[in-house]
Design a protein around this motif. Structure first.
Motif, mmCIF file in Angstrom:
data_model
loop_
_atom_site.group_PDB
_atom_site.id
_atom_site.type_symbol
_atom_site.label_atom_id
_atom_site.label_comp_id
_atom_site.label_asym_id
_atom_site.label_seq_id
_atom_site.Cartn_x
_atom_site.Cartn_y
_atom_site.Cartn_z
ATOM 1 N N TYR A 68 46.204 35.982 34.814
ATOM 2 C CA TYR A 68 45.767 37.020 35.756
ATOM 3 C C TYR A 68 44.359 36.797 36.296
ATOM 4 O O TYR A 68 43.954 37.424 37.259
ATOM 5 C CB TYR A 68 45.808 38.399 35.073
ATOM 6 C CG TYR A 68 45.194 38.403 33.677
ATOM 7 C CD1 TYR A 68 43.830 38.471 33.503
ATOM 8 C CD2 TYR A 68 46.006 38.308 32.544
ATOM 9 C CE1 TYR A 68 43.272 38.444 32.239
ATOM 10 C CE2 TYR A 68 45.466 38.285 31.282
ATOM 11 C CZ TYR A 68 44.093 38.353 31.128
ATOM 12 O OH TYR A 68 43.539 38.321 29.882
ATOM 13 N N LEU A 203 49.951 45.345 34.372
ATOM 14 C CA LEU A 203 50.264 43.925 34.204
ATOM 15 C C LEU A 203 51.754 43.720 34.493
ATOM 16 O O LEU A 203 52.570 44.623 34.211
ATOM 17 C CB LEU A 203 49.954 43.495 32.756
ATOM 18 C CG LEU A 203 48.474 43.421 32.395
ATOM 19 C CD1 LEU A 203 48.300 43.318 30.879
ATOM 20 C CD2 LEU A 203 47.810 42.235 33.083
ATOM 21 N N PHE A 231 44.907 46.126 36.589
ATOM 22 C CA PHE A 231 45.040 44.706 36.901
ATOM 23 C C PHE A 231 45.056 44.567 38.425
ATOM 24 O O PHE A 231 45.798 45.270 39.109
ATOM 25 C CB PHE A 231 46.326 44.156 36.276
ATOM 26 C CG PHE A 231 46.803 42.893 36.934
ATOM 27 C CD1 PHE A 231 45.970 41.778 37.030
ATOM 28 C CD2 PHE A 231 48.078 42.817 37.481
ATOM 29 C CE1 PHE A 231 46.403 40.618 37.666
ATOM 30 C CE2 PHE A 231 48.523 41.658 38.111
ATOM 31 C CZ PHE A 231 47.673 40.558 38.212
ATOM 32 N N ILE A 232 44.215 43.688 38.942
ATOM 33 C CA ILE A 232 44.152 43.447 40.389
ATOM 34 C C ILE A 232 44.522 41.978 40.631
ATOM 35 O O ILE A 232 43.789 41.086 40.209
ATOM 36 C CB ILE A 232 42.731 43.738 40.943
ATOM 37 C CG1 ILE A 232 42.288 45.161 40.580
ATOM 38 C CG2 ILE A 232 42.691 43.506 42.456
ATOM 39 C CD1 ILE A 232 40.869 45.513 41.015
ATOM 40 N N PRO A 233 45.671 41.717 41.271
ATOM 41 C CA PRO A 233 46.107 40.326 41.443
ATOM 42 C C PRO A 233 45.104 39.503 42.247
ATOM 43 O O PRO A 233 44.506 40.004 43.200
ATOM 44 C CB PRO A 233 47.422 40.463 42.228
ATOM 45 C CG PRO A 233 47.834 41.868 42.074
ATOM 46 C CD PRO A 233 46.612 42.686 41.846
ATOM 47 N N HIS A 234 44.898 38.265 41.829
ATOM 48 C CA HIS A 234 43.971 37.346 42.499
ATOM 49 C C HIS A 234 44.816 36.294 43.199
ATOM 50 O O HIS A 234 45.739 35.733 42.592
ATOM 51 C CB HIS A 234 43.061 36.719 41.432
ATOM 52 C CG HIS A 234 41.969 35.878 42.001
ATOM 53 N ND1 HIS A 234 42.225 34.727 42.701
ATOM 54 C CD2 HIS A 234 40.621 36.008 41.961
ATOM 55 C CE1 HIS A 234 41.063 34.184 43.079
ATOM 56 N NE2 HIS A 234 40.076 34.946 42.641
ATOM 57 N N LYS A 240 49.644 36.059 41.811
ATOM 58 C CA LYS A 240 49.175 36.553 43.116
ATOM 59 C C LYS A 240 50.151 37.509 43.792
ATOM 60 O O LYS A 240 49.739 38.387 44.535
ATOM 61 C CB LYS A 240 48.839 35.389 44.035
ATOM 62 C CG LYS A 240 49.968 34.420 44.320
ATOM 63 C CD LYS A 240 49.524 33.420 45.386
ATOM 64 C CE LYS A 240 50.620 32.457 45.738
ATOM 65 N NZ LYS A 240 50.692 31.334 44.760
ATOM 66 N N GLY A 244 50.296 44.748 40.633
ATOM 67 C CA GLY A 244 48.993 45.208 40.145
ATOM 68 C C GLY A 244 49.021 46.650 39.693
ATOM 69 O O GLY A 244 50.041 47.349 39.834
ATOM 70 N N TYR A 307 38.762 39.084 39.959
ATOM 71 C CA TYR A 307 39.703 39.505 41.002
ATOM 72 C C TYR A 307 38.888 39.535 42.289
ATOM 73 O O TYR A 307 37.662 39.375 42.250
ATOM 74 C CB TYR A 307 40.304 40.884 40.669
ATOM 75 C CG TYR A 307 39.280 41.895 40.259
ATOM 76 C CD1 TYR A 307 38.575 42.616 41.200
ATOM 77 C CD2 TYR A 307 38.973 42.098 38.906
ATOM 78 C CE1 TYR A 307 37.603 43.524 40.819
ATOM 79 C CE2 TYR A 307 37.994 42.998 38.527
ATOM 80 C CZ TYR A 307 37.313 43.714 39.490
ATOM 81 O OH TYR A 307 36.341 44.592 39.120
#
Ligand code: 5AD
Length: 355
Positions: A68, A203, A231-234, A240, A244, A307
């Protein structure tokens, strides 16, 4: 439902089944009640104080490969940096001038910063900035490392458990061991640190039952500090495309954690402020009582990208201080720039641990 909320607020516990049921049956009305109960409980333990911790992100190198995280070693597009000892001390000195008496030194898992290197930084920081609390957050290290740093004066250690579910943990952390992470937390506790654990909300694959496991782990381990963020997707990570976490789901977890572990120090995380301009204020209203203004030098801040779209990237430390103070004051709370120790912590306990 009301009965479960009463049990949670009064006895500070729920069973796994009760938590799962509660999470599955929350209504907007009940959420508001949950937040106000959490807010009442934090006031019983810490009043209206919100503690500040000046955050210094001193290296973006990382040997781990968490699926993540934007700092994972397989992210070749990440620009990496390391701050020198002098640069780190200058950040702390600037924070000290602004009144901060609590600092967090955080980095990726970067072995360049050996026991000797970090010990020297901590010793000098404590000399230059008297009467400050130092928190270290540099990942999984050996017991010898943790002991040496404690003896050098580090007061606290942050190591989020990320998720208390072994299966979920293993699916997100290739090459890492769930048992080792939990062992690290126990070792830190045994040495005498004020210990911080915590997890992410939203997650991929995370269910209410996983979140119940997080709450029950926190209840049993009773960390002094608990960091919970969405959780912040990168975009440069394998996750990706993931959905999130949301601010709302995270607020529920913050409030439930406050009720399960009423005396915890809990940050209103930068990730909350990133998803919603009022995210940190909402977290404070739901039971959080710590903020972590970033003191890292402006030129390198963007490179510490766990992120994307992280907030406060261009803000001078003095600006962050007044911005946060204002946000906290209008929410009805009071910023406290002191050491901000856990309410159950005393120097005596620390001495006893050393003997
Ligand atoms: N989104 C939100 N939080 C993240 N972290 C790492 N990557 C992300 C992400 N993409 C969190 C982890 C880690 C902490 C420093 O930041 O929980 O422990």
């Amino acid at each position: 439902m009301e009965a479960l909320l009463d049990k949670l607020s009064e006895q500070h516990e729920l069973t796994e089944e009760e938590i799962v049921w509660f999470l599955g049956h929350l209504t907007p009305e009940l959420k508001n009640k949950l937040y106000s109960r959490a807010s009442e409980v934090r006031k019983q333990y810490y009043g209206v104080s919100v503690y500040s911790r000046g955050l210094i992100e001193f290296s973006s190198y990382c040997k781990q490969d968490c699926l993540y995280c934007g700092l994972r070693r397989s992210n070749w597009s990440a620009e990496r940096y390391r701050l020198t000892e002098e640069e780190i001390l200058e950040c702390a000195a600037e924070g000290y001038e602004l009144g901060y008496r609590s600092f967090v030194l955080q980095s990726g898992e970067d072995i360049h910063y050996s026991e000797q290197v970090i010990t020297s930084i901590v010793r000098k920081l404590k000399l230059r900035c008297p009467d400050t609390a130092v928190t270290l957050s540099v990942g999984e290290r050996s017991e010898g490392f943790y002991r040496a740093l404690y003896n050098a004066g580090v007061d606290r250690y942050l190591l989020r458990h990320e998720t208390a579910s072994r299966a979920l943990y293993e699916s997100l952390h290739p090459g890492m061991s769930y048992d080792n992470r939990m062992d690290c937390l126990r070792i830190l506790r045994g040495i005498g640190y004020q210990v911080g654990a915590g997890f992410m909300v939203g997650l991929p694959g995370q269910t209410h039952r996983h979140l119940a496991e997080d709450l029950l782990f926190l209840k049993a381990f009773h960390p002094e500090m608990i960091g919970i963020g969405p959780f912040i997707p990168h975009s440069a990570t394998p996750l990706k495309e993931a959905a999130g976490g949301t601010v709302e789901d995270t607020l529920v977890m913050i409030a439930m954690t406050r009720l399960m572990v009423p005396d915890a120090l809990m940050p209103a995380t930068t990730a909350m402020g990133t998803l919603d301009p009022a995210g940190r204020e909402k977290a404070i209203q739901a039971g959080a009582n710590v903020v972590m203004p970033i003191l890292s030098p402006l030129q390198i801040r963007r490179k510490y990208a766990l992120y994307e779209q992280k907030i406060c990237m261009g803000d001078e430390p003095a600006h962050c201080r007044s911005c946060l103070e204002m946000r906290i004051a209008i929410s009805g709370y009071r910023m406290d720039h002191g050491r901000g120790d856990h309410c159950g912590y005393s120097r005596l306990t620390k001495k006893e641990h050393q003997e």
